[in-house]
Design a protein around this motif. Structure first.
Motif, PDB file in Angstrom:
ATOM      1  N   GLN A  58       0.827  -1.210   0.000  1.00 17.08           N
ATOM      2  CA  GLN A  58       0.000   0.000   0.000  1.00 17.08           C
ATOM      3  C   GLN A  58       0.866   1.267   0.000  1.00 17.08           C
ATOM      4  OE1 GLN A  58       0.310  -2.114   2.578  1.00 17.08           O
ATOM      5  NE2 GLN A  58       0.125  -1.080   4.546  1.00 17.08           N
ATOM      6  N   TYR A  59       2.145   1.122   0.330  1.00 16.25           N
ATOM      7  CA  TYR A  59       3.057   2.277   0.331  1.00 16.25           C
ATOM      8  C   TYR A  59       3.835   2.419  -0.978  1.00 16.25           C
ATOM      9  CZ  TYR A  59       1.870   2.201   5.234  1.00 16.25           C
ATOM     10  OH  TYR A  59       1.185   2.212   6.412  1.00 16.25           O
ATOM     11  N   TYR A  60       3.501   1.570  -1.924  1.00 15.18           N
ATOM     12  CA  TYR A  60       4.047   1.697  -3.286  1.00 15.18           C
ATOM     13  C   TYR A  60       3.144   2.683  -3.998  1.00 15.18           C
ATOM     14  CZ  TYR A  60       5.148   0.279  -8.110  1.00 15.18           C
ATOM     15  OH  TYR A  60       5.505   0.263  -9.441  1.00 15.18           O
ATOM     16  N   ARG A  61       3.474   3.981  -3.820  1.00 14.18           N
ATOM     17  CA  ARG A  61       2.585   5.036  -4.290  1.00 14.18           C
ATOM     18  C   ARG A  61       3.357   6.339  -4.438  1.00 14.18           C
ATOM     19  NH1 ARG A  61       1.148   8.245   0.174  1.00 14.18           N
ATOM     20  NH2 ARG A  61       1.932   7.412   2.128  1.00 14.18           N
ATOM     21  N   GLU A  62       2.664   7.300  -5.023  1.00 10.48           N
ATOM     22  CA  GLU A  62       3.246   8.635  -5.151  1.00 10.48           C
ATOM     23  C   GLU A  62       2.701   9.538  -4.059  1.00 10.48           C
ATOM     24  OE1 GLU A  62       2.727  10.310  -9.021  1.00 10.48           O
ATOM     25  OE2 GLU A  62       3.923   8.767  -9.990  1.00 10.48           O
ATOM     26  N   ASP A  63       3.485  10.518  -3.693  1.00 10.37           N
ATOM     27  CA  ASP A  63       3.077  11.525  -2.718  1.00 10.37           C
ATOM     28  C   ASP A  63       3.509  12.879  -3.268  1.00 10.37           C
ATOM     29  OD1 ASP A  63       2.424  12.151   0.353  1.00 10.37           O
ATOM     30  OD2 ASP A  63       4.195  13.301  -0.252  1.00 10.37           O
ATOM     31  N   PRO A  64       2.657  13.908  -3.182  1.00  9.22           N
ATOM     32  CA  PRO A  64       3.008  15.215  -3.763  1.00  9.22           C
ATOM     33  C   PRO A  64       4.292  15.819  -3.190  1.00  9.22           C
ATOM     34  CG  PRO A  64       0.754  15.246  -2.877  1.00  9.22           C
ATOM     35  CD  PRO A  64       1.329  13.889  -2.614  1.00  9.22           C
ATOM     36  N   ASP A  65       4.538  15.637  -1.907  1.00 14.56           N
ATOM     37  CA  ASP A  65       5.758  16.187  -1.307  1.00 14.56           C
ATOM     38  C   ASP A  65       6.999  15.451  -1.799  1.00 14.56           C
ATOM     39  OD1 ASP A  65       4.297  18.069   0.157  1.00 14.56           O
ATOM     40  OD2 ASP A  65       4.062  16.700   1.858  1.00 14.56           O
ATOM     41  N   VAL A  66       6.881  14.130  -1.901  1.00 20.93           N
ATOM     42  CA  VAL A  66       8.003  13.331  -2.404  1.00 20.93           C
ATOM     43  C   VAL A  66       8.274  13.698  -3.857  1.00 20.93           C
ATOM     44  CG1 VAL A  66       8.779  11.003  -2.985  1.00 20.93           C
ATOM     45  CG2 VAL A  66       7.611  11.423  -0.814  1.00 20.93           C
ATOM     46  N   GLU A  67       7.209  13.827  -4.646  1.00 20.98           N
ATOM     47  CA  GLU A  67       7.377  14.145  -6.063  1.00 20.98           C
ATOM     48  C   GLU A  67       8.024  15.518  -6.252  1.00 20.98           C
ATOM     49  OE1 GLU A  67       7.073  11.941  -8.581  1.00 20.98           O
ATOM     50  OE2 GLU A  67       6.824  10.661  -6.830  1.00 20.98           O
ATOM     51  N   ARG A  68       7.689  16.469  -5.403  1.00 16.86           N
ATOM     52  CA  ARG A  68       8.305  17.797  -5.498  1.00 16.86           C
ATOM     53  C   ARG A  68       9.811  17.689  -5.250  1.00 16.86           C
ATOM     54  NH1 ARG A  68       6.324  22.582  -6.116  1.00 16.86           N
ATOM     55  NH2 ARG A  68       7.665  24.328  -5.701  1.00 16.86           N
ATOM     56  N   CYS A  69      10.212  16.957  -4.229  1.00 18.22           N
ATOM     57  CA  CYS A  69      11.642  16.751  -3.961  1.00 18.22           C
ATOM     58  C   CYS A  69      12.301  16.000  -5.107  1.00 18.22           C
ATOM     59  CB  CYS A  69      11.841  15.962  -2.669  1.00 18.22           C
ATOM     60  SG  CYS A  69      11.494  16.872  -1.175  1.00 18.22           S
ATOM     61  N   ARG A  70      11.618  14.972  -5.578  1.00  8.89           N
ATOM     62  CA  ARG A  70      12.171  14.150  -6.653  1.00  8.89           C
ATOM     63  C   ARG A  70      12.375  14.958  -7.919  1.00  8.89           C
ATOM     64  NH1 ARG A  70      11.133  10.188 -10.173  1.00  8.89           N
ATOM     65  NH2 ARG A  70       8.966  10.747 -10.456  1.00  8.89           N
ATOM     66  N   ARG A  71      11.401  15.792  -8.249  1.00  2.67           N
ATOM     67  CA  ARG A  71      11.543  16.635  -9.443  1.00  2.67           C
ATOM     68  C   ARG A  71      12.743  17.555  -9.288  1.00  2.67           C
ATOM     69  NH1 ARG A  71       5.995  17.073  -8.981  1.00  2.67           N
ATOM     70  NH2 ARG A  71       6.167  19.148  -8.088  1.00  2.67           N
ATOM     71  N   ARG A  72      13.014  17.986  -8.078  1.00  5.13           N
ATOM     72  CA  ARG A  72      14.153  18.877  -7.838  1.00  5.13           C
ATOM     73  C   ARG A  72      15.455  18.169  -8.189  1.00  5.13           C
ATOM     74  NH1 ARG A  72      16.647  22.152  -8.949  1.00  5.13           N
ATOM     75  NH2 ARG A  72      18.293  22.980  -7.704  1.00  5.13           N
ATOM     76  N   VAL A  73      15.540  16.878  -7.912  1.00  6.27           N
ATOM     77  CA  VAL A  73      16.785  16.143  -8.161  1.00  6.27           C
ATOM     78  C   VAL A  73      16.809  15.520  -9.548  1.00  6.27           C
ATOM     79  CG1 VAL A  73      18.253  14.265  -7.346  1.00  6.27           C
ATOM     80  CG2 VAL A  73      16.981  15.619  -5.708  1.00  6.27           C
ATOM     81  N   ARG A  74      15.738  14.813  -9.924  1.00  8.02           N
ATOM     82  CA  ARG A  74      15.768  14.024 -11.151  1.00  8.02           C
ATOM     83  C   ARG A  74      14.560  14.295 -12.032  1.00  8.02           C
ATOM     84  NH1 ARG A  74      17.602  11.067  -7.027  1.00  8.02           N
ATOM     85  NH2 ARG A  74      15.722  10.159  -6.250  1.00  8.02           N
ATOM     86  N   GLY A  75      13.962  15.414 -11.912  1.00  5.16           N
ATOM     87  CA  GLY A  75      12.697  15.678 -12.571  1.00  5.16           C
ATOM     88  C   GLY A  75      12.793  15.790 -14.068  1.00  5.16           C
ATOM     89  N   PRO A  76      11.663  16.108 -14.670  1.00  7.82           N
ATOM     90  CA  PRO A  76      11.604  16.166 -16.128  1.00  7.82           C
ATOM     91  C   PRO A  76      12.642  17.121 -16.712  1.00  7.82           C
ATOM     92  CG  PRO A  76       9.449  16.572 -15.137  1.00  7.82           C
ATOM     93  CD  PRO A  76      10.431  16.431 -14.035  1.00  7.82           C
ATOM     94  N   HIS A  77      12.910  18.162 -16.040  1.00  7.15           N
ATOM     95  CA  HIS A  77      13.868  19.135 -16.566  1.00  7.15           C
ATOM     96  C   HIS A  77      15.282  18.902 -16.066  1.00  7.15           C
ATOM     97  CE1 HIS A  77      10.551  21.235 -18.356  1.00  7.15           C
ATOM     98  NE2 HIS A  77       9.952  21.255 -17.186  1.00  7.15           N
ATOM     99  N   ARG A  78      15.404  18.066 -15.083  1.00  5.67           N
ATOM    100  CA  ARG A  78      16.729  17.745 -14.525  1.00  5.67           C
ATOM    101  C   ARG A  78      17.539  19.023 -14.331  1.00  5.67           C
ATOM    102  NH1 ARG A  78      18.154  11.990 -15.895  1.00  5.67           N
ATOM    103  NH2 ARG A  78      16.211  11.181 -16.678  1.00  5.67           N
ATOM    104  N   ASN A  79      16.902  19.949 -13.633  1.00  4.31           N
ATOM    105  CA  ASN A  79      17.423  21.305 -13.542  1.00  4.31           C
ATOM    106  C   ASN A  79      18.858  21.387 -13.045  1.00  4.31           C
ATOM    107  OD1 ASN A  79      17.599  24.213 -12.633  1.00  4.31           O
ATOM    108  ND2 ASN A  79      15.638  24.137 -13.699  1.00  4.31           N
ATOM    109  N   ASP A  80      19.160  20.694 -11.965  1.00  2.00           N
ATOM    110  CA  ASP A  80      20.538  20.758 -11.467  1.00  2.00           C
ATOM    111  C   ASP A  80      21.532  20.226 -12.486  1.00  2.00           C
ATOM    112  OD1 ASP A  80      20.516  22.075  -9.053  1.00  2.00           O
ATOM    113  OD2 ASP A  80      20.365  20.269  -7.843  1.00  2.00           O
ATOM    114  N   MET A  81      21.231  19.079 -13.058  1.00  2.00           N
ATOM    115  CA  MET A  81      22.171  18.486 -14.006  1.00  2.00           C
ATOM    116  C   MET A  81      22.327  19.343 -15.249  1.00  2.00           C
ATOM    117  SD  MET A  81      21.494  14.435 -13.562  1.00  2.00           S
ATOM    118  CE  MET A  81      19.728  14.494 -13.338  1.00  2.00           C
TER     119      MET A  81
END
Length: 157
Positions: A58-81
Motif C-alpha cells: 500500500q506504500y508503493y505510491r506517489e506523494d506530492p511532497d516526495v514528487e516535489r523533492c524528486r523533481r528537484r533532483v531528477r525531474g523532467p527538466h533535470r534542472n541541477d544536471m
C-alpha cells in the motif's frame, strides 16, 4: 619536506572553482538525501520491494511532497544536471585561461549562490519570481565564461 604540488593546485582560480564546484555537488547530494527522508516520512516508495520492506504494497505510491523533492533532483527538466554540469565544464576551462582571480571568484560565487537559492525556493515553495530570478542570475556567469572561452579559442578555429 612537502611534496611538490601539481600545477593545477597552484592555480588560485582553479582552486576557487574546485571549492564552489564541490559545494554544488554536496548540495545535489543533500537534496537527494532530503528526497529519501521525505519518502520514508511519507511512506511513499517508488519500488514495490521498498514498499514491502517498509510496511507493505500500500506504500508503493506517489506523494506530492516526495514528487516535489524528486523533481528537484531528477525531474523532467533535470534542472541541477542541466545547469551544474555545464558550469563544471565551463568553469574548468575558464580556469585555464588565466582570468583575474577576483573576477573568477565572483563568477563562481554568483553561480553557486544562485543555484542554492534556486533549490531553496523550489523546496520551500517560495513566491514567484524567486526561483526564476535565482536561475537567471546563476546563468550570467556561465554565459560570461562561455563568451570568454570562445574569444580565447577563436584564433584556433
Amino acid at each position: 619536506r612537502a611534496a611538490p604540488s601539481p600545477r593545477m593546485m597552484e592555480n588560485t582560480v582553479f582552486m576557487s572553482f574546485t571549492f564552489y564546484s564541490t559545494i554544488l555537488i554536496l548540495k545535489m547530494y543533500v537534496v537527494a538525501i532530503i528526497t529519501g527522508q521525505v519518502r520514508l516520512r511519507k511512506k511513499a516508495f517508488a519500488n514495490p520491494e521498498d514498499a514491502l520492506r517498509n510496511g507493505g504494497l500500500q506504500y508503493y505510491r506517489e506523494d506530492p511532497d516526495v514528487e516535489r523533492c524528486r523533481r528537484r533532483v531528477r525531474g523532467p527538466h533535470r534542472n541541477d544536471m542541466e545547469n551544474i554540469f555545464p558550469f563544471l565544464f565551463l568553469g574548468a576551462i575558464y580556469s585555464l585561461l588565466d582570468p583575474s582571480p577576483a573576477v573568477a571568484r565572483i563568477h563562481f560565487f554568483i553561480f553557486c549562490v544562485g543555484r542554492i537559492i534556486h533549490t531553496i525556493a523550489y523546496l520551500l515553495q517560495l513566491k514567484a519570481p524567486t526561483r526564476s530570478v535565482a536561475y537567471s542570475v546563476a546563468q550570467l556567469p556561465c554565459f560570461s565564461m562561455a563568451l570568454q572561452i570562445l574569444l580565447a579559442t577563436t584564433p584556433y578555429w
